[in-house]
Design an enzyme around this catalytic site. Sequence first.
Site, mmCIF file in Angstrom:
data_model
loop_
_atom_site.group_PDB
_atom_site.id
_atom_site.type_symbol
_atom_site.label_atom_id
_atom_site.label_comp_id
_atom_site.label_asym_id
_atom_site.label_seq_id
_atom_site.Cartn_x
_atom_site.Cartn_y
_atom_site.Cartn_z
ATOM 1 N N SER A 267 0.822 -1.207 0.000
ATOM 2 C CA SER A 267 0.000 0.000 0.000
ATOM 3 C C SER A 267 0.859 1.261 0.000
ATOM 4 O O SER A 267 1.673 1.476 0.901
ATOM 5 C CB SER A 267 -0.912 0.005 1.223
ATOM 6 O OG SER A 267 -1.536 1.263 1.323
ATOM 7 N N MET B 298 -8.602 8.663 0.114
ATOM 8 C CA MET B 298 -9.487 8.985 1.249
ATOM 9 C C MET B 298 -9.904 10.446 1.165
ATOM 10 O O MET B 298 -9.085 11.307 0.826
ATOM 11 C CB MET B 298 -8.738 8.759 2.567
ATOM 12 C CG MET B 298 -8.151 7.369 2.712
ATOM 13 S SD MET B 298 -7.405 7.169 4.344
ATOM 14 C CE MET B 298 -6.602 5.575 4.159
ATOM 15 N N ASP C 38 -7.509 -6.335 3.457
ATOM 16 C CA ASP C 38 -6.792 -5.069 3.624
ATOM 17 C C ASP C 38 -6.895 -4.603 5.065
ATOM 18 O O ASP C 38 -7.996 -4.365 5.567
ATOM 19 C CB ASP C 38 -7.433 -4.037 2.668
ATOM 20 C CG ASP C 38 -6.759 -2.675 2.710
ATOM 21 O OD1 ASP C 38 -5.715 -2.537 3.360
ATOM 22 O OD2 ASP C 38 -7.303 -1.758 2.056
ATOM 23 N N MET D 155 -12.512 -5.679 4.334
ATOM 24 C CA MET D 155 -11.631 -4.888 5.205
ATOM 25 C C MET D 155 -11.397 -5.641 6.514
ATOM 26 O O MET D 155 -12.340 -6.126 7.138
ATOM 27 C CB MET D 155 -12.253 -3.527 5.524
ATOM 28 C CG MET D 155 -12.330 -2.565 4.346
ATOM 29 S SD MET D 155 -10.757 -2.194 3.539
ATOM 30 C CE MET D 155 -9.768 -1.561 4.897
ATOM 31 N N MET E 227 -11.969 5.297 -0.755
ATOM 32 C CA MET E 227 -12.687 5.481 0.521
ATOM 33 C C MET E 227 -13.252 6.887 0.520
ATOM 34 O O MET E 227 -12.795 7.778 1.245
ATOM 35 C CB MET E 227 -11.712 5.251 1.689
ATOM 36 C CG MET E 227 -11.379 3.778 1.889
ATOM 37 S SD MET E 227 -9.848 3.556 2.808
ATOM 38 C CE MET E 227 -8.684 3.736 1.471
ATOM 39 N N HIS F 34 -1.256 -0.916 -4.254
ATOM 40 C CA HIS F 34 -2.558 -0.530 -3.694
ATOM 41 C C HIS F 34 -2.518 0.972 -3.379
ATOM 42 O O HIS F 34 -1.610 1.443 -2.702
ATOM 43 C CB HIS F 34 -2.804 -1.346 -2.421
ATOM 44 C CG HIS F 34 -4.139 -1.148 -1.794
ATOM 45 N ND1 HIS F 34 -5.283 -1.765 -2.238
ATOM 46 C CD2 HIS F 34 -4.516 -0.390 -0.729
ATOM 47 C CE1 HIS F 34 -6.312 -1.418 -1.469
ATOM 48 N NE2 HIS F 34 -5.870 -0.570 -0.549
ATOM 49 N N HIS G 13 -8.242 1.980 -4.189
ATOM 50 C CA HIS G 13 -9.260 1.750 -3.153
ATOM 51 C C HIS G 13 -9.869 3.104 -2.799
ATOM 52 O O HIS G 13 -9.223 3.934 -2.166
ATOM 53 C CB HIS G 13 -8.548 1.094 -1.956
ATOM 54 C CG HIS G 13 -9.409 0.829 -0.776
ATOM 55 N ND1 HIS G 13 -8.894 0.443 0.450
ATOM 56 C CD2 HIS G 13 -10.753 0.886 -0.598
ATOM 57 C CE1 HIS G 13 -9.880 0.271 1.313
ATOM 58 N NE2 HIS G 13 -11.021 0.545 0.701
ATOM 59 N N ASP H 236 -4.601 4.047 -1.741
ATOM 60 C CA ASP H 236 -5.716 4.373 -0.847
ATOM 61 C C ASP H 236 -6.138 5.824 -1.036
ATOM 62 O O ASP H 236 -5.418 6.741 -0.653
ATOM 63 C CB ASP H 236 -5.292 4.155 0.609
ATOM 64 C CG ASP H 236 -5.194 2.681 0.951
ATOM 65 O OD1 ASP H 236 -6.193 1.967 0.754
ATOM 66 O OD2 ASP H 236 -4.121 2.253 1.406
HETATM 67 C C1 DX5 Z 1 -6.606 1.386 5.529
HETATM 68 C C2 DX5 Z 1 -6.196 1.245 4.089
HETATM 69 C C3 DX5 Z 1 -5.153 0.240 3.929
HETATM 70 C C4 DX5 Z 1 -3.852 0.557 4.611
HETATM 71 C C5 DX5 Z 1 -3.364 -0.754 5.118
HETATM 72 O O1 DX5 Z 1 -7.630 2.268 5.610
HETATM 73 O O2 DX5 Z 1 -7.294 0.886 3.278
HETATM 74 O O3 DX5 Z 1 -4.921 -0.077 2.561
HETATM 75 O O4 DX5 Z 1 -2.882 1.120 3.797
HETATM 76 O O5 DX5 Z 1 -2.261 -0.521 5.919
HETATM 77 P P1 DX5 Z 1 -1.662 -1.624 6.893
HETATM 78 O O6 DX5 Z 1 -1.242 -2.779 6.047
HETATM 79 O O7 DX5 Z 1 -0.521 -0.911 7.524
HETATM 80 O O8 DX5 Z 1 -2.749 -2.000 7.863
HETATM 81 ZN ZN ZN Z 2 -6.791 0.097 1.229
#
Ligand code: DX5
Ligand code: ZN
Length: 224
Positions: A11, A40, A178, A140, A71, A36, A69, A38
């Site tokens: 990620s 947000m 994840d 998740m 969010m 990956h 991903h 993220d």
């Molecule tokens: C959390 C994200 C993850 C995050 C995972 O909200 O969706 O993708 O990067 O990080 P780790 O592997 O450190 O839990």
């Molecule tokens: Zn993620």
Amino acid sequence: MSAARVRIAPSLLSADFGRLAEQLAELEAGGADWLHVDVMDGVLVPNLTFGAKVIETCRRLTKLPLDVHLMVVEPENYFDSFAGAGATVLTIHAEAAPHLHRHLARIRELGCKAGVAINPATSLEAVREAVPELDLLLVMTVNPGFGGQQFIAPMVGKIERARAMLDDARSAAVLEVDGGIARTTIAPCWRAGADAFVAGNAVFSAPNIGAEVRTLRALCADQA
Ligand code: DX5
Ligand code: ZN
């Protein structure tokens, strides 16, 4: 036991942005399958991260497929720009998308793979009717928003039920997990039927990030 191949998806959230090009090259050399990303918005989750510009930069820096991903609320507002920036997979949250079929169809129309994510407290029933439209189901294993959180152990049972749901529907969708995926947690998820593993902190806090990708993959292979 799933016969699927293991996909390791480091990620970007935990990367060192001052050394991004170098780290992406190390991940590729270590055999990472996807990057990956993220996204947000500070509304669906209590944190802010990346937009299309960062996806475009990653697209230039690596050949790895970009597993994006989302969010965010109203994810449909970003489909065109993120697809245009080079996203490979666009995964939206069921909690943010009352019109899943419409959104998944649009993602595929744009040439991306379509995924749906569900938070730990969201039932699999929220996505069951959309399984035929899915290229990826993301279960998740933490409440999303931050890297480095602790794996929620009871999610292993949910992964088993998600695998059964996909198999019952004869779905070829990837089952991704994840949150808190690390040396101690990856094998139970693999045994439960997950075949794609996001890892942020576990990979990027390792002294050798490429080697850590290989280690995580090997921990699944040991169970096969
Ligand atoms: C959390 C994200 C993850 C995050 C995972 O909200 O969706 O993708 O990067 O990080 P780790 O592997 O450190 O839990
Ligand atoms: Zn993620």
